[in-house]
Design a protein around this motif. Structure first.
Motif, PDB file in Angstrom:
ATOM      1  N   ARG A  97       0.811  -1.225   0.000  1.00 52.60           N
ATOM      2  CA  ARG A  97       0.000   0.000   0.000  1.00 52.60           C
ATOM      3  C   ARG A  97       0.843   1.273   0.000  1.00 52.60           C
ATOM      4  NH1 ARG A  97      -4.526   0.036   4.624  1.00 52.60           N
ATOM      5  NH2 ARG A  97      -5.055   2.001   3.591  1.00 52.60           N
ATOM      6  N   CYS A  98       2.150   1.141   0.114  1.00 53.10           N
ATOM      7  CA  CYS A  98       3.027   2.301   0.304  1.00 53.10           C
ATOM      8  C   CYS A  98       3.164   3.120  -0.986  1.00 53.10           C
ATOM      9  CB  CYS A  98       4.392   1.817   0.778  1.00 53.10           C
ATOM     10  SG  CYS A  98       5.701   3.032   0.671  1.00 53.10           S
ATOM     11  N   PRO A  99       2.704   4.384  -0.996  1.00 50.16           N
ATOM     12  CA  PRO A  99       2.812   5.194  -2.219  1.00 50.16           C
ATOM     13  C   PRO A  99       4.258   5.514  -2.587  1.00 50.16           C
ATOM     14  CG  PRO A  99       1.977   6.519  -0.386  1.00 50.16           C
ATOM     15  CD  PRO A  99       1.987   5.094   0.074  1.00 50.16           C
ATOM     16  N   ALA A 100       5.131   5.698  -1.578  1.00 47.40           N
ATOM     17  CA  ALA A 100       6.548   5.949  -1.882  1.00 47.40           C
ATOM     18  C   ALA A 100       7.173   4.725  -2.541  1.00 47.40           C
ATOM     19  CB  ALA A 100       7.293   6.318  -0.603  1.00 47.40           C
ATOM     20  N   CYS A 101       6.725   3.528  -2.120  1.00 45.39           N
ATOM     21  CA  CYS A 101       7.200   2.296  -2.758  1.00 45.39           C
ATOM     22  C   CYS A 101       6.738   2.243  -4.209  1.00 45.39           C
ATOM     23  CB  CYS A 101       6.692   1.067  -2.014  1.00 45.39           C
ATOM     24  SG  CYS A 101       7.253   0.951  -0.301  1.00 45.39           S
ATOM     25  N   GLY A 102       5.487   2.653  -4.445  1.00 44.48           N
ATOM     26  CA  GLY A 102       4.968   2.687  -5.805  1.00 44.48           C
ATOM     27  C   GLY A 102       5.766   3.641  -6.673  1.00 44.48           C
ATOM     28  N   SER A 103       6.108   4.806  -6.133  1.00 44.71           N
ATOM     29  CA  SER A 103       6.901   5.785  -6.873  1.00 44.71           C
ATOM     30  C   SER A 103       8.292   5.227  -7.180  1.00 44.71           C
ATOM     31  CB  SER A 103       7.015   7.075  -6.062  1.00 44.71           C
ATOM     32  OG  SER A 103       7.821   8.016  -6.723  1.00 44.71           O
ATOM     33  N   GLU A 105       9.171   2.034  -7.372  1.00 43.61           N
ATOM     34  CA  GLU A 105       9.054   0.943  -8.328  1.00 43.61           C
ATOM     35  C   GLU A 105       8.808   1.458  -9.741  1.00 43.61           C
ATOM     36  OE1 GLU A 105       9.427  -2.268  -8.398  1.00 43.61           O
ATOM     37  OE2 GLU A 105      10.015  -2.492  -6.303  1.00 43.61           O
ATOM     38  N   ASN A 106       7.919   2.414  -9.875  1.00 43.03           N
ATOM     39  CA  ASN A 106       7.582   2.895 -11.209  1.00 43.03           C
ATOM     40  C   ASN A 106       8.740   3.654 -11.857  1.00 43.03           C
ATOM     41  OD1 ASN A 106       4.980   1.794 -11.179  1.00 43.03           O
ATOM     42  ND2 ASN A 106       4.148   3.577 -10.120  1.00 43.03           N
ATOM     43  N   THR A 107       9.612   4.231 -11.026  1.00 38.97           N
ATOM     44  CA  THR A 107      10.788   4.918 -11.555  1.00 38.97           C
ATOM     45  C   THR A 107      11.927   3.955 -11.848  1.00 38.97           C
ATOM     46  OG1 THR A 107      10.241   6.943 -10.338  1.00 38.97           O
ATOM     47  CG2 THR A 107      12.525   6.697 -11.061  1.00 38.97           C
ATOM     48  N   MET A 108      12.143   3.019 -10.941  1.00 33.71           N
ATOM     49  CA  MET A 108      13.340   2.174 -10.990  1.00 33.71           C
ATOM     50  C   MET A 108      13.108   0.795 -11.609  1.00 33.71           C
ATOM     51  SD  MET A 108      15.541   4.239  -9.812  1.00 33.71           S
ATOM     52  CE  MET A 108      16.874   3.055  -9.918  1.00 33.71           C
ATOM     53  N   HIS A 157       7.642 -12.320  -9.247  1.00 35.53           N
ATOM     54  CA  HIS A 157       8.215 -11.126  -9.854  1.00 35.53           C
ATOM     55  C   HIS A 157       7.231 -10.427 -10.779  1.00 35.53           C
ATOM     56  CE1 HIS A 157      12.016  -9.194 -11.851  1.00 35.53           C
ATOM     57  NE2 HIS A 157      11.355  -8.352 -11.073  1.00 35.53           N
ATOM     58  N   ALA A 158       6.604 -11.198 -11.636  1.00 36.89           N
ATOM     59  CA  ALA A 158       5.641 -10.609 -12.571  1.00 36.89           C
ATOM     60  C   ALA A 158       4.435 -10.025 -11.838  1.00 36.89           C
ATOM     61  CB  ALA A 158       5.193 -11.657 -13.585  1.00 36.89           C
ATOM     62  N   TYR A 159       3.944 -10.742 -10.845  1.00 36.37           N
ATOM     63  CA  TYR A 159       2.773 -10.264 -10.102  1.00 36.37           C
ATOM     64  C   TYR A 159       3.138  -9.040  -9.258  1.00 36.37           C
ATOM     65  CZ  TYR A 159      -1.499 -10.505  -7.269  1.00 36.37           C
ATOM     66  OH  TYR A 159      -2.692 -10.223  -6.645  1.00 36.37           O
ATOM     67  N   HIS A 160       4.318  -9.036  -8.686  1.00 38.38           N
ATOM     68  CA  HIS A 160       4.809  -7.885  -7.940  1.00 38.38           C
ATOM     69  C   HIS A 160       4.773  -6.632  -8.816  1.00 38.38           C
ATOM     70  CE1 HIS A 160       8.343  -5.227  -7.233  1.00 38.38           C
ATOM     71  NE2 HIS A 160       8.023  -5.348  -5.957  1.00 38.38           N
ATOM     72  N   ASP A 161       5.268  -6.754 -10.054  1.00 35.92           N
ATOM     73  CA  ASP A 161       5.289  -5.605 -10.945  1.00 35.92           C
ATOM     74  C   ASP A 161       3.879  -5.170 -11.325  1.00 35.92           C
ATOM     75  OD1 ASP A 161       8.007  -5.762 -10.760  1.00 35.92           O
ATOM     76  OD2 ASP A 161       8.364  -6.408 -12.831  1.00 35.92           O
ATOM     77  N   VAL A 162       2.976  -6.131 -11.493  1.00 33.74           N
ATOM     78  CA  VAL A 162       1.584  -5.804 -11.809  1.00 33.74           C
ATOM     79  C   VAL A 162       0.932  -5.031 -10.661  1.00 33.74           C
ATOM     80  CG1 VAL A 162      -0.727  -6.807 -12.087  1.00 33.74           C
ATOM     81  CG2 VAL A 162       1.179  -7.634 -13.485  1.00 33.74           C
ATOM     82  N   LEU A 163       1.162  -5.478  -9.426  1.00 33.27           N
ATOM     83  CA  LEU A 163       0.548  -4.801  -8.286  1.00 33.27           C
ATOM     84  C   LEU A 163       1.015  -3.355  -8.177  1.00 33.27           C
ATOM     85  CD1 LEU A 163       0.293  -7.285  -5.259  1.00 33.27           C
ATOM     86  CD2 LEU A 163      -1.297  -6.855  -7.142  1.00 33.27           C
ATOM     87  N   TYR A 164       2.305  -3.119  -8.338  1.00 34.64           N
ATOM     88  CA  TYR A 164       2.794  -1.747  -8.207  1.00 34.64           C
ATOM     89  C   TYR A 164       2.409  -0.892  -9.407  1.00 34.64           C
ATOM     90  CZ  TYR A 164       5.123  -2.518  -3.819  1.00 34.64           C
ATOM     91  OH  TYR A 164       5.360  -2.775  -2.480  1.00 34.64           O
ATOM     92  N   THR A 165       2.264  -1.496 -10.567  1.00 31.48           N
ATOM     93  CA  THR A 165       1.784  -0.745 -11.729  1.00 31.48           C
ATOM     94  C   THR A 165       0.329  -0.325 -11.535  1.00 31.48           C
ATOM     95  OG1 THR A 165       3.285  -1.967 -13.182  1.00 31.48           O
ATOM     96  CG2 THR A 165       1.453  -0.835 -14.235  1.00 31.48           C
ATOM     97  N   ASN A 166      -0.431  -1.137 -10.814  1.00 30.59           N
ATOM     98  CA  ASN A 166      -1.863  -0.882 -10.605  1.00 30.59           C
ATOM     99  C   ASN A 166      -2.177  -0.523  -9.146  1.00 30.59           C
ATOM    100  OD1 ASN A 166      -3.320  -1.912 -13.290  1.00 30.59           O
ATOM    101  ND2 ASN A 166      -1.608  -3.282 -12.860  1.00 30.59           N
ATOM    102  N   GLN A 167      -1.207   0.026  -8.451  1.00 33.31           N
ATOM    103  CA  GLN A 167      -1.388   0.330  -7.028  1.00 33.31           C
ATOM    104  C   GLN A 167      -2.447   1.424  -6.822  1.00 33.31           C
ATOM    105  OE1 GLN A 167       1.561   2.703  -4.891  1.00 33.31           O
ATOM    106  NE2 GLN A 167       1.786   1.035  -3.407  1.00 33.31           N
ATOM    107  N   PRO A 168      -3.449   1.175  -5.988  1.00 37.21           N
ATOM    108  CA  PRO A 168      -4.452   2.208  -5.697  1.00 37.21           C
ATOM    109  C   PRO A 168      -3.899   3.239  -4.717  1.00 37.21           C
ATOM    110  CG  PRO A 168      -4.908   0.248  -4.423  1.00 37.21           C
ATOM    111  CD  PRO A 168      -3.733  -0.091  -5.298  1.00 37.21           C
TER     112      PRO A 168
END
Length: 258
Positions: A97-103, A105-108, A157-168
């Motif tokens: 749920r962490c928005p900083a984690c989402g940021s 992940e989406n950058t790096m 790995h693939a599901y991890h990337d999907v979750l952060y790409t679609n993080q609410p």
């Protein structure tokens, strides 16, 4: 005084003594019952408290049966991705749920995945879930369990990337609804199965999720993402330089060249 009067007085005194004896016996019984009642109340309270304490106590974590397949570490709390022979190890503590984690992940993500695919870095993920504790809800724990379910069938790995790409948004707690996590699994080939759905709905790795969070609580780290490169803090800076795709590539290449 006549004998009749004397007999009457003796009878009156006898009745008085008998009455006092009865009253004393009655008072004794009342005290005994009161003591018994207090003891019973104390015992009931103790039992209730014990039940409440036991119900709130986290079940004991058994790495042998509670951890998803492929996890590593002494207690199998870490999810590894990449070549174990890579000279660089990127340790990442993240909350779904962490928005900083989402940021982060989406950058790096493209850079991390490219370095991992080139066998230059191994990533060790610690999937924590403390935001539920601070913001309320259950999205962190549900997301962490779903990630463990994916790890158990080799799809982390693939599901991890999907979750952060679609993080609410953190405040929405969309993943409190487990069906959303199951729907997102459709984006990962081979993950959308009845077994995965059952694992998510049944919170199959709930004990593992709690154990990972407990480990984080004891780690000395207090926020996510926490990122380490070969044990040295790398986010937001590493050796005085800002974390960025270009810098991470430079740092890993330097380690790989040694």
């Amino acid at each position: 005084m006549s004998k009749k009067n004397e007999d009457g007085k003796r009878d009156a005194r006898s009745r008085l003594r008998e009455e006092r004896a009865r009253e004393a016996a009655k008072a004794k019984r009342v005290r005994q019952f009161t003591i018994i009642g207090v003891v019973l109340v104390v015992l009931v309270v103790a039992v209730v408290v014990g039940i409440l304490v036991q119900s709130n106590r986290a079940p004991a974590y058994d790495a042998a049966k509670d951890a998803p397949a492929g996890t590593v570490g002494n207690s199998r709390l870490v999810i590894p991705v990449g070549d174990t022979s890579a000279k660089a190890t990127l340790t990442i503590y993240e909350d779904p749920r962490c928005p900083a984690c989402g940021s982060f992940e989406n950058t790096m993500r493209p850079t991390i995945n490219a370095l991992e695919a080139a066998n230059k870095v191994q990533i060790q993920y610690h999937v924590v879930s403390f935001i539920d504790r601070h913001d309320g809800g259950s999205g962190s724990k549900n997301g962490a369990n779903a990630l463990a379910c994916a790890q158990n069938v080799g799809k982390f790995h693939a599901y991890h990337d999907v979750l952060y790409t679609n993080q609410p948004d953190e405040t929405v707690d969309q993943w409190a609804d487990k069906s959303v996590l199951i729907t997102l699994a459709k984006k990962v080939p081979g993950l959308d199965t009845p077994a995965f759905e059952s694992c998510v709905n049944g919170n199959s790795f709930g004990n593992w999720v709690k154990a990972v969070q407990s480990d984080f609580d004891k780690s000395g780290f207090s926020s996510t993402p926490t990122v380490l490169l070969n044990g040295t803090s790398a986010y937001p800076t590493y050796n005085g330089e800002d974390m960025s795709p270009a810098n991470l590539t430079k740092w890993v290449n330097a380690i790989d060249a040694k």
